[in-house]
Enzyme design. Structure first.
Site, PDB file in Angstrom:
ATOM      1  N   ASP A  12       0.816  -1.225   0.000  1.00 34.53           N
ATOM      2  CA  ASP A  12       0.000   0.000   0.000  1.00 34.53           C
ATOM      3  C   ASP A  12       0.845   1.268   0.000  1.00 34.53           C
ATOM      4  OD1 ASP A  12      -2.297  -1.631   0.239  1.00 34.53           O
ATOM      5  OD2 ASP A  12      -1.977  -1.739   2.402  1.00 34.53           O
ATOM      6  N   HIS A  40      -4.648  -2.314  -5.898  1.00 32.18           N
ATOM      7  CA  HIS A  40      -4.059  -1.028  -6.208  1.00 32.18           C
ATOM      8  C   HIS A  40      -5.196  -0.068  -6.443  1.00 32.18           C
ATOM      9  CE1 HIS A  40      -0.235  -2.869  -6.823  1.00 32.18           C
ATOM     10  NE2 HIS A  40      -0.718  -3.669  -7.734  1.00 32.18           N
TER      11      HIS A  40
HETATM   12  P1  GDP Z   1      -0.396   0.115  -3.756  1.00 35.82           P
HETATM   13  O1  GDP Z   1      -1.046  -1.148  -3.358  1.00 35.82           O
HETATM   14  O2  GDP Z   1       1.050   0.174  -3.369  1.00 35.82           O
HETATM   15  O3  GDP Z   1      -0.642   0.498  -5.162  1.00 35.82           O
HETATM   16  O4  GDP Z   1      -1.037   1.239  -2.863  1.00 35.82           O
HETATM   17  P2  GDP Z   1      -2.549   1.744  -2.757  1.00 35.82           P
HETATM   18  O5  GDP Z   1      -3.388   1.380  -3.881  1.00 35.82           O
HETATM   19  O6  GDP Z   1      -3.025   1.410  -1.391  1.00 35.82           O
HETATM   20  O7  GDP Z   1      -2.243   3.288  -2.874  1.00 35.82           O
HETATM   21  C1  GDP Z   1      -2.301   4.106  -1.825  1.00 35.82           C
HETATM   22  C2  GDP Z   1      -3.396   5.111  -1.918  1.00 35.82           C
HETATM   23  O8  GDP Z   1      -2.784   6.356  -1.962  1.00 35.82           O
HETATM   24  C3  GDP Z   1      -4.318   5.100  -3.130  1.00 35.82           C
HETATM   25  O9  GDP Z   1      -5.600   5.494  -2.688  1.00 35.82           O
HETATM   26  C4  GDP Z   1      -3.714   6.144  -4.068  1.00 35.82           C
HETATM   27  O10 GDP Z   1      -4.669   6.781  -4.903  1.00 35.82           O
HETATM   28  C5  GDP Z   1      -3.192   7.111  -3.084  1.00 35.82           C
HETATM   29  N1  GDP Z   1      -1.996   7.817  -3.478  1.00 35.82           N
HETATM   30  C6  GDP Z   1      -0.923   7.388  -4.190  1.00 35.82           C
HETATM   31  N2  GDP Z   1       0.019   8.346  -4.221  1.00 35.82           N
HETATM   32  C7  GDP Z   1      -0.474   9.401  -3.515  1.00 35.82           C
HETATM   33  C8  GDP Z   1       0.043  10.675  -3.147  1.00 35.82           C
HETATM   34  O11 GDP Z   1       1.156  11.045  -3.472  1.00 35.82           O
HETATM   35  N3  GDP Z   1      -0.767  11.458  -2.385  1.00 35.82           N
HETATM   36  C9  GDP Z   1      -2.000  11.088  -1.959  1.00 35.82           C
HETATM   37  N4  GDP Z   1      -2.708  11.918  -1.201  1.00 35.82           N
HETATM   38  N5  GDP Z   1      -2.513   9.878  -2.267  1.00 35.82           N
HETATM   39  C10 GDP Z   1      -1.754   9.063  -3.030  1.00 35.82           C
END
Ligand code: GDP
Length: 430
Positions: A12, A40
Site C-alpha cells: 500500500d 491497487h
Molecule cells: P499500492 O497497493 O502500493 O498500489 O497502494 P494503494 O493502492 O493502497 O495506494 C495508496 C493510496 O494512496 C491510493 O488510494 C492512491 O490513490 C493514493 N496515493 C498514491 N500516491 C499518492 C500521493 O502522493 N498522495 C495522496 N494523497 N494519495 C496518493
C-alpha cells in the site's frame, strides 16, 4: 528495458499510481506474483478504480497487460475486473495470461477461511482469498496450471485424484461439506471459457518484446516486509515480493531488470497481524488514517482500516536494500502537511541496545522505536511540480529520510493523480 516497481514495506505504498504513471512511456506491464488478495487504487480520467489482478497499465490503449506465471490467478475475479473497467468506458484492454500460471481453486478460498476459523485468535489476518493454500499446493505440486484446463481427460483424472485428499481434510480436520468432483470439473470448464481468449506463452512473448526493445514494467504487489524469506515471517504473504522474483514470475532473464523503483510512503501503514515497530494508536492514528492516501487508509480489497505508523527508516532501509533499489519513489507526502512536528523512527531499541539493522522476527517483536521529531511544513503541497518549490521543511524531511535509508529519492508523489509527481536529481546518484 525492464523496470520493476516494488514496495519497500508492508504494501500500500502507492505502487499502483507510480506504475500507472510510468505506463505512459511503457509498452507492457506485467504482474509477476501475488493474487487478488491486495489491490491497487488508481485515479485517472475514467474515475477511481480498485484493481486486484489486472496490472495498473490497463487504462492505456497503447499497453499490453500480462499476468505472469508467478501470479495466483483467480479467474472469476479477473473476468469481473475486466468487465468492471469496460463497463465504465475504458477501452477493452489487451491482456495476456501465462499458460503456466496456476489457478486459485474454489477450495483454496474455502481452506483459507476454514483455517482462519480454526486458528481463531492466533490467525494470520489472512484476506481469505485462498493465497496461502494456493501457493502451498503449487509447491506441493498439486496445483493446476491454466494450460491443464484445455486437456479434458487429464483434467478429469486429476480433479478426482485431488478431491480425494482435499476431502479427507475437509471431513476430518474442518468438519465441512465435501467437494464433489463433477461440480468442480464443471466450474473448471467455465473457467476455461472465461480465460481462453487470453492464454499464451507469455515468456516467449516477453522474450520477443525484449528483442524489439520494448519497455516492460514489472508491477509488484505488497512489499519487502511481506516477502516469505526476507519479511516478517510468518506474518508474510506466500509469494516473493522482491524485484528479483520478477525474473521468475514473468519468465525473463534477471539481467534484463535495469531499474528497480522502490516505492516508500512518507509514513507507514500495514494490514494484517505482525510486529509494526513505529505503529501509532488512538486519535493520532485515526487522524493520519482519515487523511491518508486518497480518501483514507482503508484496504482496497477488504475495506479494513489499515494500521498506521510514522515513517520507519530501519524497515525502509532494509526494504530498499533487499529490492536492489536504483530509485526511491517517495509517495503521499502531501498528507503530512497538517502536522506541527513529524516523528520518524530512526532506530530500534532491542534489549537495551539501539540498532538500525532490521532484525529477525523474534527480535523485531521486542523492538521499541527510537523516534526523532522533524519540523512540519504546515501547508498544502499539491500542485507543486519542482523540487525547489517545496517548503524548506518539506525538503528537509525528504533529505533526512534519504540520508537515513541511503537510496536516492528521485520521484516524489504529492497527490493521487498521474501528474502529481516531482522528479528530482538525487545527490546520491549524481
Ligand atoms: P499500492 O497497493 O502500493 O498500489 O497502494 P494503494 O493502492 O493502497 O495506494 C495508496 C493510496 O494512496 C491510493 O488510494 C492512491 O490513490 C493514493 N496515493 C498514491 N500516491 C499518492 C500521493 O502522493 N498522495 C495522496 N494523497 N494519495 C496518493
Amino acid at each position: 528495458m525492464v523496470k520493476a516497481i516494488v514496495g519497500a514495506n508492508w504494501g500500500d505504498e502507492g505502487k499502483g499510481k507510480i506504475t500507472d504513471m510510468l505506463a505512459k512511456e511503457a509498452d507492457i506491464i506485467v504482474r509477476f506474483q501475488g493474487g487478488a488478495n491486495a489491490g491497487h487504487t488508481i485515479v485517472n480520467e475514467y474515475g477511481k478504480f480498485a484493481l486486484h489482478t489486472l496490472p495498473s497499465g490497463v487504462f492505456y490503449s497503447h499497453t499490453t497487460s500480462v499476468i505472469g506465471n508467478g501470479v495466483a490467478l483467480n479467474i472469476p475475479i479477473l473476468s469481473e475486473e475486466i468487465r468492471s473497467i469496460t463497463d465504465r468506458n475504458v477501452p477493452a484492454p489487451r491482456i495476456l495470461v501465462s499458460d503456466r500460471c496456476q489457478i486459485v481453486m474454489p477450495y483454496h478460498i474455502l481452506f483459507d477461511q476454514y483455517e482462519e476459523e480454526r486458528l481463531g485468535g492466533k490467525s494470520f489476518g489472512s484476506t481469505r482469498s485462498g493465497i496461502a493454500p494456493f501457493y502451498s499446493d503449487k509447491y506441493a505440486k498439486t496445483g493446476f496450471q491454466v494450460n491443464e484446463l484445455f486437456e479434458k481427460e487429464r483434467l478429469k483424472e486429476k480433479v478426482e485424484r485431488i478431491c480425494e485428499t482435499k476431502n479427507v481434510i475437509l471431513e476430518h480436520l474442518y468438519h465441512k461439506p465435501l467437494i464433489r468432483p463433477e461440480e468442480l470439473l464443471e466450474t473448471l470448464h467455465q473457467y476455461k471459457e472465461m480465460i481462453a481468449p487470453y492464454v499464451c506463452d507469455t515468456s516467449a512473448y516477453l522474450a520477443q518484446a525484449l528483442k524489439d526493445n520494448r519497455t516492460i514494467l514489472l508491477e509488484g504487489q505488497l512489499g519487502t516486509l511481506k516477502d516469505p524469506d526476507h519479511g516478517i515471517y510468518p506474518m508474510v504473504t506466500s509469494s516473493s515480493t522482491l524485484a528479483a522474483y520478477g525474473a521468475i514470475g514473468a519468465g525473463i532473464p534477471p539481467y534484463e531488470i535495469r531499474q528497480i523503483i522502490t516505492v516508500c510512503k512518507a509514513y507507514s501503514s500495514a494490514v494484517g497481524a505482525g510486529a509494526f515497530v513505529s505503529e501509532i494508536f488512538g486519535e493520532e492514528a485515526d487522524e493520519l488514517r482519515r487523511r491518508g492516501g486518497d480518501g483514507g487508509e482503508y484496504g482496497a480489497t477488504t475495506g479494513r482500516p489499515r494500521r498506521m505508523g510514522w515513517f520507519d527508516c530501519v524497515a525502509s532501509k532494509y526494504g530498499c536494500r533487499l529490492q536492489g533499489t536504483t530509485d526511491v519513489a517517495f509517495t503521499v507526502l502531501d498528507v503530512l502537511g497538517y502536522l506541527d512536528e513529524i516523528p520518524v523512527c530512526v532506530g530500534y531499541e532491542i534489549d537495551g541496545e539501539v540498532t538500525t539493522d532490521f532484525p529477525v522476527t523474534a527480535k523485531l517483536e521486542k523492538a521499541k522505536p527510537v523516534l526523532r521529531k522533524l519540523p512540519g511544513w504546515k501547508c498544502g503541497i499539491r500542485g507543486i511540480r519542482n523540487y525547489e518549490d517545496l517548503p524548506d521543511n518539506c525538503r528537509a524531511y525528504v533529505e533526512f529520510i534519504e540520508a537515513q535509508i541511503g537510496y536516492p529519492v528521485t520521484m516524489i508523489s504529492n497527490g493521487p493523480g498521474r501528474d502529481d509527481i516531482i522528479y528530482r536529481q538525487s545527490p546520491l546518484n549524481v
